[in-house]
Design a protein around this motif. Structure first.
Motif, mmCIF file in Angstrom:
data_model
loop_
_atom_site.group_PDB
_atom_site.id
_atom_site.type_symbol
_atom_site.label_atom_id
_atom_site.label_comp_id
_atom_site.label_asym_id
_atom_site.label_seq_id
_atom_site.Cartn_x
_atom_site.Cartn_y
_atom_site.Cartn_z
ATOM 1 N N LEU A 136 0.847 -1.179 0.000
ATOM 2 C CA LEU A 136 0.000 0.000 0.000
ATOM 3 C C LEU A 136 0.890 1.239 0.000
ATOM 4 N N GLU A 185 -6.154 -4.090 -3.355
ATOM 5 C CA GLU A 185 -5.606 -4.270 -2.008
ATOM 6 C C GLU A 185 -6.267 -3.320 -1.022
ATOM 7 N N ASN A 186 -6.528 -2.103 -1.458
ATOM 8 C CA ASN A 186 -7.200 -1.134 -0.596
ATOM 9 C C ASN A 186 -8.586 -1.645 -0.196
ATOM 10 N N LEU A 242 -4.180 6.709 0.243
ATOM 11 C CA LEU A 242 -4.584 5.393 0.717
ATOM 12 C C LEU A 242 -4.274 5.223 2.195
ATOM 13 N N ARG A 243 -3.147 5.760 2.646
ATOM 14 C CA ARG A 243 -2.817 5.676 4.072
ATOM 15 C C ARG A 243 -3.879 6.402 4.906
ATOM 16 N N ARG A 247 -3.368 -1.892 -6.526
ATOM 17 C CA ARG A 247 -3.433 -1.144 -5.272
ATOM 18 C C ARG A 247 -4.875 -0.881 -4.845
ATOM 19 N N GLU A 248 -5.748 -0.583 -5.802
ATOM 20 C CA GLU A 248 -7.154 -0.384 -5.466
ATOM 21 C C GLU A 248 -7.772 -1.667 -4.917
ATOM 22 N N ARG A 259 -8.217 -4.380 2.402
ATOM 23 C CA ARG A 259 -7.820 -3.896 3.721
ATOM 24 C C ARG A 259 -8.975 -3.199 4.432
ATOM 25 N N ILE A 260 -9.783 -2.456 3.686
ATOM 26 C CA ILE A 260 -10.958 -1.822 4.296
ATOM 27 C C ILE A 260 -11.894 -2.889 4.848
ATOM 28 N N ARG A 262 -6.965 6.884 4.063
ATOM 29 C CA ARG A 262 -8.214 6.116 4.034
ATOM 30 C C ARG A 262 -8.184 4.978 5.045
ATOM 31 N N LEU A 263 -7.053 4.261 5.148
ATOM 32 C CA LEU A 263 -6.947 3.177 6.121
ATOM 33 C C LEU A 263 -7.045 3.711 7.539
#
Length: 417
Positions: free
Chosen positions: A104, A157-158, A109-110, A154-155, A161-162, A112-113
């Protein structure tokens, strides 16, 4: 037989039998698919490699360095996990994990997590993820796989993770699983266009798992059909027919008409690749009949936005080209290309490649060379494995006509494989 060999064999078998439960022949196909194409002539074919896998799993022999690397690529596990870790260590589960995924990255993105970690989320995050995945689909219309692969993965993976790191009710959880599946479908498609077929299949299978967990049969069908399409092009066409029929079987009776049309479209392509003309013609007719029942596109899932009469006509033309019926294919392709948007360089180059092949089959090499020249010019700056592969197919069809000056000139100036 040493205890170490038995333990290694047990790890290899566990890696193979972890979901989605690969047979030994399937494992052999995956090892071959993970190899560099230049190394394939030196690898055993599937039956012999299946026997080798059986011997390795029984602890009778130990895979050499080359096969260790292939195992790592095919299973998505670190080589040390399978071959160098402590004895008895179980393989890392494959469910909802991707091989070689980019870490990530990026402040957005950071942030958002940090926003969702441990928090209860709802419709806002779901709507945002839905908009982002559809943005990737629209980008894929005009950009090629190698341009989009990093952001697409990456999307995905995002989204995973969400799902993992937030709190949500059951309804939101199912929606997030559906969006993981949708991200996997477009990321798998992009990975395939980038030539990363092993990675693409792993992504597709992740998406299939997510769609099943969400109870979304239409999405599961779409993912199975996408995998069938890839296997038809770069794997065993017979296996692709089975996958395409599994895609049809996954659909619920009340599935959207465009979803049913897409299923028959995939069946048409896989059966054309096996030269089953009656099955192909039947599938094309079923696709048209299903599409005729379609209502408003906005009522369908977003990933069906591109399924229309024009796309079915393109598949019909491609199928007849594959079946070596140029009298059927050439008029259809000429009509399609006459109205196609030139901003879609990859698709335009691909369709020109089919027309060039059909013209060569019709014994019109000079016209085929003219079309092929346009195709090569369009695809020169397109970062797509599909166009690169089709270029070589076109050139192969033109080589028997080297005595024709236009063909000879084209072959001299063509890119090396």
């Amino acid at each position: 037989m040493s205890a170490e060999k038995r333990a290694l064999g047990a790890r290899l078998r566990a890696a193979r039998e972890a979901p989605p439960f690969w047979s030994r022949p399937e494992m052999a196909r995956r090892l071959r698919a993970a190899a560099d194409p230049r190394d394939l002539p030196g690898l055993p074919h599937v039956p012999a490699l299946s026997h080798m896998i059986k011997e390795w799993e029984a602890g009778k022999h130990v895979p050499g360095a080359r096969y260790r690397r292939l195992y790592a690529d095919a299973t998505g596990q670190a080589e040390d996990t399978l071959f160098g870790g402590p004895l008895g260590t179980p393989p890392t589960p494959r469910a909802y994990e991707l091989p070689g995924i980019a870490p990530l990255a990026g402040e957005e993105l950071r942030a958002r997590l940090a926003e969702v970690s441990g928090r209860r989320i709802g419709a806002g995050i779901v709507a945002d993820l839905a908009a982002r995945v559809h943005g990737l689909r629209l980008a894929d219309d005009v950009l090629a796989g190698r341009d989009l692969l990093v952001p697409a993965v990456r999307e995905l993976e995002n989204a995973q993770r969400i799902y993992r790191h937030s709190s949500h009710d059951e309804r939101t959880g199912r929606a997030l699983l559906t969006l993981i599946g949708e991200h996997a479908q477009i990321a798998g498609w992009i990975a395939s266009d980038a030539g990363q077929h092993v990675r693409a299949e792993a992504i597709y299978r992740l998406g299939i798992d997510a769609a099943r967990a969400a109870g979304d049969h239409t999405l599961e069908s779409n993912l199975l059909g996408s995998l069938a399409y890839q296997v038809a092009n770069v794997g065993d066409p017979t296996e692709s027919v089975k996958l395409a029929h599994a895609s049809r079987d996954a659909l619920a009776p009340d599935a959207p008409a465009r979803a049913r049309a897409l299923v028959w479209d995939r069946i048409a392509w896989t059966t054309a690749r096996t030269q089953d003309a009656p099955a192909t013609i039947k599938a094309l007719a079923e696709a048209s009949a299903a599409l005729a029942e379609a209502g408003h596109a906005e009522d369908d899932p977003g990933y069906l936005y591109w399924v229309d009469a024009g796309e079915l006509q393109i598949m019909e033309a491609r199928a007849f080209t594959e079946l070596h019926r140029p009298l059927r294919a050439v008029p259809l392709l000429a009509e399609v290309l006459g109205r196609y948007d030139a901003t879609h360089a990859r698709e335009l180059a691909l369709y020109l490649s089919w027309l060039a092949v059909a013209l060569a089959d019709a014994n019109e090499p000079e016209e085929a060379a003219t079309v092929a020249s346009r195709m090569l010019a369009l695809s020169a700056d397109v970062a797509s494995d599909r166009t690169a592969v089709r270029t070589q197919v076109v050139l192969q069809h033109l080589r028997p006509f080297e005595s024709s000056p236009p063909v000879a000139e084209l072959l001299r100036s063509a890119p090396e494989p």
